[in-house]
Design an enzyme around this catalytic site. Structure first.
Site, PDB file in Angstrom:
ATOM      1  N   ASP A  66       3.682   7.131  -8.865  1.00  0.00           N
ATOM      2  CA  ASP A  66       4.719   6.606  -7.787  1.00  0.00           C
ATOM      3  C   ASP A  66       4.494   4.882  -7.986  1.00  0.00           C
ATOM      4  O   ASP A  66       3.359   4.418  -7.782  1.00  0.00           O
ATOM      5  CB  ASP A  66       3.958   6.626  -6.564  1.00  0.00           C
ATOM      6  CG  ASP A  66       4.801   6.256  -5.210  1.00  0.00           C
ATOM      7  OD1 ASP A  66       5.847   6.907  -4.993  1.00  0.00           O
ATOM      8  OD2 ASP A  66       4.388   5.360  -4.680  1.00  0.00           O
ATOM      9  N   TYR A  71       5.740  -3.732  -5.948  1.00  0.00           N
ATOM     10  CA  TYR A  71       4.226  -3.668  -6.184  1.00  0.00           C
ATOM     11  C   TYR A  71       4.008  -4.714  -7.117  1.00  0.00           C
ATOM     12  O   TYR A  71       2.716  -5.162  -7.774  1.00  0.00           O
ATOM     13  CB  TYR A  71       3.850  -2.304  -6.760  1.00  0.00           C
ATOM     14  CG  TYR A  71       3.821  -1.348  -5.740  1.00  0.00           C
ATOM     15  CD1 TYR A  71       3.971  -1.480  -4.462  1.00  0.00           C
ATOM     16  CD2 TYR A  71       3.888   0.136  -5.804  1.00  0.00           C
ATOM     17  CE1 TYR A  71       4.221  -0.554  -3.281  1.00  0.00           C
ATOM     18  CE2 TYR A  71       4.031   1.214  -5.006  1.00  0.00           C
ATOM     19  CZ  TYR A  71       4.135   0.681  -3.925  1.00  0.00           C
ATOM     20  OH  TYR A  71       4.627   1.696  -2.890  1.00  0.00           O
ATOM     21  N   LYS A  99      11.121   2.389  -6.426  1.00  0.00           N
ATOM     22  CA  LYS A  99      11.713   2.196  -5.458  1.00  0.00           C
ATOM     23  C   LYS A  99      12.613   0.681  -4.771  1.00  0.00           C
ATOM     24  O   LYS A  99      12.187  -0.072  -5.683  1.00  0.00           O
ATOM     25  CB  LYS A  99      10.726   2.144  -4.146  1.00  0.00           C
ATOM     26  CG  LYS A  99       9.701   3.193  -4.192  1.00  0.00           C
ATOM     27  CD  LYS A  99       8.899   3.372  -3.201  1.00  0.00           C
ATOM     28  CE  LYS A  99       7.697   4.387  -3.228  1.00  0.00           C
ATOM     29  NZ  LYS A  99       6.506   3.681  -4.123  1.00  0.00           N
ATOM     30  N   HIS A 132      12.954   1.880  -0.576  1.00  0.00           N
ATOM     31  CA  HIS A 132      11.649   1.750   0.300  1.00  0.00           C
ATOM     32  C   HIS A 132      11.555   1.827   1.543  1.00  0.00           C
ATOM     33  O   HIS A 132      10.517   2.357   2.115  1.00  0.00           O
ATOM     34  CB  HIS A 132      10.978   0.564  -0.515  1.00  0.00           C
ATOM     35  CG  HIS A 132       9.716   0.560  -0.743  1.00  0.00           C
ATOM     36  ND1 HIS A 132       9.010  -0.031  -1.750  1.00  0.00           N
ATOM     37  CD2 HIS A 132       8.553   0.860  -0.249  1.00  0.00           C
ATOM     38  CE1 HIS A 132       7.810  -0.049  -1.584  1.00  0.00           C
ATOM     39  NE2 HIS A 132       7.434   0.833  -0.734  1.00  0.00           N
TER      40      HIS A 132
HETATM   41  N1  LIG Z   1       6.524   4.140   0.387  1.00  0.00           N
HETATM   42  C1  LIG Z   1       5.809   3.386   1.192  1.00  0.00           C
HETATM   43  O1  LIG Z   1       6.127   2.580   1.828  1.00  0.00           O
HETATM   44  C2  LIG Z   1       4.228   3.179   0.668  1.00  0.00           C
HETATM   45  C3  LIG Z   1       3.342   2.754   1.490  1.00  0.00           C
HETATM   46  C4  LIG Z   1       2.114   2.692   1.149  1.00  0.00           C
HETATM   47  C5  LIG Z   1       1.745   3.340  -0.148  1.00  0.00           C
HETATM   48  N2  LIG Z   1       2.591   3.877  -0.805  1.00  0.00           N
HETATM   49  C6  LIG Z   1       2.145   4.466  -2.151  1.00  0.00           C
HETATM   50  O2  LIG Z   1       0.965   5.391  -1.774  1.00  0.00           O
HETATM   51  C7  LIG Z   1      -0.002   5.288  -2.584  1.00  0.00           C
HETATM   52  C8  LIG Z   1      -1.490   5.518  -2.010  1.00  0.00           C
HETATM   53  O3  LIG Z   1      -1.548   5.167  -0.784  1.00  0.00           O
HETATM   54  P1  LIG Z   1      -2.724   3.768  -0.748  1.00  0.00           P
HETATM   55  O4  LIG Z   1      -2.920   2.999  -1.611  1.00  0.00           O
HETATM   56  O5  LIG Z   1      -2.185   2.855   0.748  1.00  0.00           O
HETATM   57  O6  LIG Z   1      -4.015   4.308  -0.081  1.00  0.00           O
HETATM   58  P2  LIG Z   1      -4.784   5.932  -0.470  1.00  0.00           P
HETATM   59  O7  LIG Z   1      -4.325   6.484  -1.685  1.00  0.00           O
HETATM   60  O8  LIG Z   1      -4.690   6.455   0.908  1.00  0.00           O
HETATM   61  O9  LIG Z   1      -6.323   5.386  -0.728  1.00  0.00           O
HETATM   62  C9  LIG Z   1      -6.505   4.447  -1.856  1.00  0.00           C
HETATM   63  C10 LIG Z   1      -8.032   4.192  -1.890  1.00  0.00           C
HETATM   64  O10 LIG Z   1      -8.801   5.248  -1.883  1.00  0.00           O
HETATM   65  C11 LIG Z   1     -10.221   5.063  -2.780  1.00  0.00           C
HETATM   66  N3  LIG Z   1     -10.002   6.483  -3.323  1.00  0.00           N
HETATM   67  C12 LIG Z   1      -9.135   7.103  -4.047  1.00  0.00           C
HETATM   68  N4  LIG Z   1      -9.666   8.319  -4.278  1.00  0.00           N
HETATM   69  C13 LIG Z   1     -10.967   8.396  -4.055  1.00  0.00           C
HETATM   70  C14 LIG Z   1     -12.152   9.238  -3.993  1.00  0.00           C
HETATM   71  N5  LIG Z   1     -11.903  10.434  -4.852  1.00  0.00           N
HETATM   72  N6  LIG Z   1     -13.324   8.883  -3.504  1.00  0.00           N
HETATM   73  C15 LIG Z   1     -13.570   7.860  -2.983  1.00  0.00           C
HETATM   74  N7  LIG Z   1     -12.601   6.675  -2.747  1.00  0.00           N
HETATM   75  C16 LIG Z   1     -11.373   7.061  -3.423  1.00  0.00           C
HETATM   76  C17 LIG Z   1      -9.437   4.080  -3.761  1.00  0.00           C
HETATM   77  O11 LIG Z   1     -10.500   3.500  -4.536  1.00  0.00           O
HETATM   78  P3  LIG Z   1     -10.683   3.520  -6.011  1.00  0.00           P
HETATM   79  O12 LIG Z   1      -9.519   2.442  -6.539  1.00  0.00           O
HETATM   80  O13 LIG Z   1     -12.040   2.734  -6.186  1.00  0.00           O
HETATM   81  O14 LIG Z   1     -10.854   4.868  -6.399  1.00  0.00           O
HETATM   82  C18 LIG Z   1      -8.670   3.120  -3.060  1.00  0.00           C
HETATM   83  O15 LIG Z   1      -9.367   2.128  -2.487  1.00  0.00           O
HETATM   84  C19 LIG Z   1       0.207   3.539  -3.099  1.00  0.00           C
HETATM   85  O16 LIG Z   1      -0.721   3.334  -4.214  1.00  0.00           O
HETATM   86  C20 LIG Z   1       1.736   3.680  -3.140  1.00  0.00           C
HETATM   87  O17 LIG Z   1       1.937   4.101  -4.417  1.00  0.00           O
HETATM   88  C21 LIG Z   1       3.808   4.014  -0.505  1.00  0.00           C
END
Ligand SMILES: NC(=O)c1ccc[n+]([C@@H]2O[C@H](COP(=O)([O-])OP(=O)(O)OC[C@H]3O[C@@H](n4cnc5c(N)ncnc54)[C@H](OP(=O)(O)O)[C@@H]3O)[C@@H](O)[C@H]2O)c1
Length: 348
Positions: A66, A71, A99, A132
């Site tokens: 994604d 980003y 996006k 986005h």
């Molecule tokens: N469309 C939009 O507007 C939008 C908005 C926000 C996000 N997004 C997309 O969604 C993706 C994911 O969301 P997010 O980055 O906000 O947060 P998330 O995926 O909810 O959380 C990521 C965090 O969780 C930790 N983590 C992941 N797997 C783990 C595990 N098995 N055990 C312990 N910790 C774990 C990671 O640390 P480590 O790296 O140390 O594992 C990281 O700090 C983004 O990267 C982006 O691509 C899209």
């Protein structure tokens, strides 16, 4: 998995065969892997580290990534994709999303913006291209939640459809296989579904056990749109600007922790398992090999029981973490105005 030279792409010995990862069918018949790797570094993880994680994740079996121009790391990720394909991973086995950022909604900006993402990602086509946010508002990267653009605009459907017509053109041009939306609400999606020539294949939205959005989730599914769930773990590392005192953390929820203890996994893995079992496509971010591997293993191993699924349905706290304050377009508004809480588009 073979290259033209016949060289096979080699999975890590402890990886997950991508054929075992469930897929969701889109209305075109195409299939999207039911879990992907997020690539937003939350302003704290470098593009280099994320690009390295893309390679590591592909080597353990991820096929869905994604991405987004905002980003700021697509060119680095493009280098990783090139390396993976040179190592024998066929393009058609990958699912790459990108996006359109908010300052590129203009009719003359959509196609060049997509072309730039393709160039950066070193690809001929994207599997999915999303708008986005539905607001055409520019704000500088890393800005505070109190920052407001003097040119901020609300959602104006006629304007959005002009952007959408260019998104449709990208499909006609063969640059993009599917188009979709992100951060939408039911009333906005109703209008887009009414007026689109090519309807959204996916809608990316915040989804985790503490923010299940049951109505929007059902609306999207009922309309043949696949829900992609962002921040599936509750974005524990999200930027300071996206934090509020009332926010909750799904990984600290006692029900999630109890299930994690039963399975001997991190609570994050339970969030990912739940998401796939419920029917959305989570895109957990991780650059830690142990974590992204255990998230992927989580979707191909013992499912949660019906009772556990019901227990998790019961922990929803309607706790939106990504509130989008910077998109507010006039004084005196609160972030709720962005989300059409009473079922109607907030008037300009
Ligand atoms: N469309 C939009 O507007 C939008 C908005 C926000 C996000 N997004 C997309 O969604 C993706 C994911 O969301 P997010 O980055 O906000 O947060 P998330 O995926 O909810 O959380 C990521 C965090 O969780 C930790 N983590 C992941 N797997 C783990 C595990 N098995 N055990 C312990 N910790 C774990 C990671 O640390 P480590 O790296 O140390 O594992 C990281 O700090 C983004 O990267 C982006 O691509 C899209």
């Amino acid at each position: 998995m073979q290259t033209e030279s016949g060289k096979p792409f080699v999975l890590d010995a402890d990886g997950v065969d991508p054929a075992r990862v469930p897929k969701r069918k889109l209305y075109t018949g195409a299939e999207i892997p039911a879990v992907g790797l997020g690539t937003f570094g939350s302003d704290s993880v470098s593009g280099e580290t994320i690009a390295e994680a893309v390679i590591g994740a592909a080597r353990v079996g991820y096929r869905h990534f994604d991405c987004a121009s905002v980003y700021g790391n697509e060119a680095l990720i493009g280098g990783s994709l090139w390396e993976l394909m040179a190592a024998g991973l066929p393009r058609e086995e990958l699912w790459i999303t990108s996006k359109l950022w908010n300052d590129k909604h203009g009719e003359g900006d959509v196609i060049p913006s997509c072309e730039q993402s393709l160039k950066d990602l070193q690809l001929d086509y994207l599997d999915l291209y999303l708008v986005h946010w539905p607001f055409p508002n520019y704000h500088p990267p890393d800005c505070d939640v109190t920052a407001r653009s003097p040119n901020a605009k609300p959602y104006i459907h006629e304007h959005f459809m002009k952007t959408w017509r260019r998104m449709e053109k990208l499909v006609d041009m063969g640059l993009v296989r599917h188009i979709g939306t992100s951060n939408m609400t039911i009333p906005k999606l109703k209008l887009v579904l009414r007026d689109a020539r090519i309807k959204p294949a996916c809608n990316e939205m915040e989804l985790h056990p503490h923010f299940q959005q049951p109505e929007l989730f059902q609306f999207v599914v009922d309309n043949g749109i696949v829900p992609i769930g962002y921040s599936p773990i509750g974005s524990p590392n999200r930027p300071q600007r996206d934090r509020m005192p009332d926010d909750t953390a799904p990984t600290e929820d006692p029900v999630i922790r109890r299930i994690a203890a039963r399975l001997g996994v991190h609570p994050a893995v339970v969030c990912v398992k739940w998401a796939v079992q419920r029917g959305q496509v989570p895109i957990p971010f991780s650059t830690t090999r142990r974590n992204y591997l255990s998230n992927l293993k989580g979707v191909v191993t013992e499912p949660l029981t019906a009772e556990e699924m019901a227990d998790i349905a019961g922990v929803d706290k309607n706790s939106r973490l990504i509130k989008g304050q910077v998109f507010l377009w006039k004084e005196g508004q609160s972030w709720e105005d962005l989300w059409d809480m009473n079922g109607e588009i907030t008037p300009p």
